[in-house]
Motif scaffolding. Structure first.
Motif, PDB file in Angstrom:
ATOM      1  N   ILE A   4       0.710  -1.239   0.004  1.00 37.08           N
ATOM      2  CA  ILE A   4       0.031  -0.015   0.052  1.00 37.08           C
ATOM      3  C   ILE A   4       0.729   1.204   0.043  1.00 37.08           C
ATOM      4  O   ILE A   4       2.013   1.291   0.824  1.00 37.08           O
ATOM      5  N   LEU A   5       0.549   2.092  -0.645  1.00 36.42           N
ATOM      6  CA  LEU A   5       1.090   3.725  -0.898  1.00 36.42           C
ATOM      7  C   LEU A   5       0.278   4.442  -0.224  1.00 36.42           C
ATOM      8  O   LEU A   5      -0.755   4.597  -0.610  1.00 36.42           O
ATOM      9  N   VAL A   6       0.743   5.313   0.852  1.00 38.86           N
ATOM     10  CA  VAL A   6      -0.055   6.432   1.451  1.00 38.86           C
ATOM     11  C   VAL A   6       0.709   7.521   1.027  1.00 38.86           C
ATOM     12  O   VAL A   6       1.703   8.034   1.365  1.00 38.86           O
ATOM     13  N   ARG A  29       4.360   1.984   1.877  1.00 32.23           N
ATOM     14  CA  ARG A  29       5.258   3.106   1.419  1.00 32.23           C
ATOM     15  C   ARG A  29       4.828   4.167   1.684  1.00 32.23           C
ATOM     16  O   ARG A  29       3.487   4.553   1.386  1.00 32.23           O
ATOM     17  N   VAL A  30       5.489   5.322   2.187  1.00 33.39           N
ATOM     18  CA  VAL A  30       5.123   6.688   2.465  1.00 33.39           C
ATOM     19  C   VAL A  30       5.652   7.407   1.335  1.00 33.39           C
ATOM     20  O   VAL A  30       6.880   7.587   1.196  1.00 33.39           O
ATOM     21  N   LEU A  31       4.757   8.187   0.943  1.00 33.20           N
ATOM     22  CA  LEU A  31       5.075   9.267  -0.079  1.00 33.20           C
ATOM     23  C   LEU A  31       4.724  10.647   0.274  1.00 33.20           C
ATOM     24  O   LEU A  31       3.805  11.060   0.815  1.00 33.20           O
ATOM     25  N   SER A  32       5.923  11.565   0.402  1.00 28.11           N
ATOM     26  CA  SER A  32       5.736  12.894   0.781  1.00 28.11           C
ATOM     27  C   SER A  32       6.781  13.684  -0.191  1.00 28.11           C
ATOM     28  O   SER A  32       7.804  12.960  -0.605  1.00 28.11           O
ATOM     29  N   ARG A  33       6.874  14.944   0.092  1.00 28.80           N
ATOM     30  CA  ARG A  33       7.720  15.706  -0.569  1.00 28.80           C
ATOM     31  C   ARG A  33       9.359  15.505  -0.214  1.00 28.80           C
ATOM     32  O   ARG A  33      10.379  15.635  -0.909  1.00 28.80           O
ATOM     33  N   HIS A  34       9.499  15.126   1.110  1.00 28.38           N
ATOM     34  CA  HIS A  34      10.783  15.230   1.533  1.00 28.38           C
ATOM     35  C   HIS A  34      11.356  13.730   2.363  1.00 28.38           C
ATOM     36  O   HIS A  34      12.293  13.632   2.988  1.00 28.38           O
ATOM     37  N   THR A  35      10.324  12.728   2.231  1.00 33.03           N
ATOM     38  CA  THR A  35      10.912  11.445   2.937  1.00 33.03           C
ATOM     39  C   THR A  35      11.094  10.425   1.764  1.00 33.03           C
ATOM     40  O   THR A  35      10.506  10.137   0.887  1.00 33.03           O
ATOM     41  N   ARG A  36      12.417  10.076   2.076  1.00 40.09           N
ATOM     42  CA  ARG A  36      12.998   9.024   1.291  1.00 40.09           C
ATOM     43  C   ARG A  36      12.656   7.856   1.774  1.00 40.09           C
ATOM     44  O   ARG A  36      12.404   7.489   2.909  1.00 40.09           O
ATOM     45  N   GLY A  46       6.658  13.038 -11.999  1.00 40.40           N
ATOM     46  CA  GLY A  46       8.108  12.635 -12.403  1.00 40.40           C
ATOM     47  C   GLY A  46       8.381  11.105 -12.197  1.00 40.40           C
ATOM     48  O   GLY A  46       7.325  10.595 -11.648  1.00 40.40           O
ATOM     49  N   PRO A  47       9.537  10.692 -12.475  1.00 40.21           N
ATOM     50  CA  PRO A  47       9.723   9.228 -12.460  1.00 40.21           C
ATOM     51  C   PRO A  47       9.679   8.666 -11.197  1.00 40.21           C
ATOM     52  O   PRO A  47       9.539   7.354 -10.976  1.00 40.21           O
ATOM     53  N   GLY A  48      10.223   9.586  -9.947  1.00 36.27           N
ATOM     54  CA  GLY A  48       9.976   8.983  -8.784  1.00 36.27           C
ATOM     55  C   GLY A  48       8.736   8.255  -8.373  1.00 36.27           C
ATOM     56  O   GLY A  48       8.567   7.406  -7.227  1.00 36.27           O
ATOM     57  N   LEU A  49       7.458   8.989  -9.064  1.00 37.01           N
ATOM     58  CA  LEU A  49       6.106   8.594  -8.561  1.00 37.01           C
ATOM     59  C   LEU A  49       5.867   7.156  -9.147  1.00 37.01           C
ATOM     60  O   LEU A  49       5.204   6.251  -8.438  1.00 37.01           O
ATOM     61  N   ASP A  50       6.112   6.711 -10.377  1.00 37.88           N
ATOM     62  CA  ASP A  50       6.301   5.547 -10.777  1.00 37.88           C
ATOM     63  C   ASP A  50       7.223   4.357 -10.224  1.00 37.88           C
ATOM     64  O   ASP A  50       6.699   3.421  -9.828  1.00 37.88           O
ATOM     65  N   GLU A  51       8.219   4.955  -9.725  1.00 38.18           N
ATOM     66  CA  GLU A  51       9.069   4.227  -8.452  1.00 38.18           C
ATOM     67  C   GLU A  51       8.190   3.635  -7.491  1.00 38.18           C
ATOM     68  O   GLU A  51       8.285   2.525  -7.008  1.00 38.18           O
ATOM     69  N   ALA A  52       7.610   4.761  -6.871  1.00 41.06           N
ATOM     70  CA  ALA A  52       7.015   4.460  -5.777  1.00 41.06           C
ATOM     71  C   ALA A  52       5.733   3.798  -5.792  1.00 41.06           C
ATOM     72  O   ALA A  52       5.289   2.773  -4.966  1.00 41.06           O
TER      73      ALA A  52
END
Length: 247
Positions: A4-6, A29-36, A46-52
């Protein structure tokens, strides 16, 4: 185990949703502007979204900003979710977005419509305002010598942890479309909420209710943002204040 992506997973609501899902044994998986490792600004995509989203089955979309950009963020998220084959998109919205002509509400409604038309399986939950938002507003108003409140307006604050529970349950269930609204246990005048907050924070300020003008004010005054028939929340505002401020 579900992956799950939040989005907005470090925020007030998203953090609690993440905790509950992980406690149930799911990979979150945690998606935010500054959390790796998934540091992505949804407004830019951007491509990071596809990876997430790679391998993700369900997305819980909590990321939002009153400063704008929610619609662009939703467009990027939906497009990437389609590419990744996501099966379920869960979205948290606000009670009254279709009745109150407030800019932020209109944006949330637009996001709802994008999700409904996305072709993805979806669930949308609308909730009333969180307790902490009421406190933030009142403390901001209390910076002035007199606390000025909009006359005749009520609110129905809800415990954010209870909303997180409902979202986590929705994420683990099948797509359900628009589910019943979730409101706090009490409809209260904003005056009574403000006075309770001032007492709890030790602020001594006179409180004055003043009439305002315009369609948005009339919609709030008529209760367009309330869900008295869905007062399913349990935690009261006073209980929240006691826990937060030790009163």
């Amino acid at each position: 185990m579900t992956t799950i992506l939040v989005t907005g997973g470090t925020g007030t609501l998203g953090r609690l949703v993440t905790e509950r899902l992980r406690a149930d044994g799911h990979e979150v998986r945690v998606l935010s502007r500054h959390t790796r490792p998934y540091a992505v600004d949804l407004r830019e995509g951007g491509p990071g979204l596809d990876e997430a989203l790679d391998g993700v089955e369900t997305v819980v979309h909590c990321a939002s900003s009153p400063r704008g950009g929610d619609e662009q963020a939703a467009d990027h998220l939906i497009a990437a979710a389609r590419r990744a084959g996501v099966g379920h998109l869960v979205y948290i919205s606000i009670v009254g977005v279709d009745r109150v002509p407030f800019g932020y509400y209109r944006s949330k409604l637009a996001v709802e419509r994008r999700i409904e038309e996305s072709g993805l399986g979806w669930t949308v939950l609308r909730a009333t305002q969180f307790h902490d938002l009421v406190v933030t507003v009142v403390r901001g108003l209390a910076k002035s010598p007199v606390v000025l409140l909009p006359a005749g307006v009520s609110d129905q604050p809800v415990e954010v942890a209870e909303v997180a529970d409902r979202l986590a349950e929705s994420a683990l269930a099948a797509p359900a479309g628009r589910v019943p609204d979730m409101g706090g246990p009490e409809v209260r005048t904003f005056d009574s909420l403000a006075r309770a907050c001032l007492r709890a924070t030790g602020r001594r300020r006179p409180v004055l209710s003043v009439p305002l003008f315009g369609k948005t004010y009339r919609a709030f005054r008529s209760g367009g943002h309330l869900a008295p028939e869905q007062a399913v929340g349990k935690g009261t505002f006073e209980e929240y204040l006691a826990r937060r401020f030790g009163q």
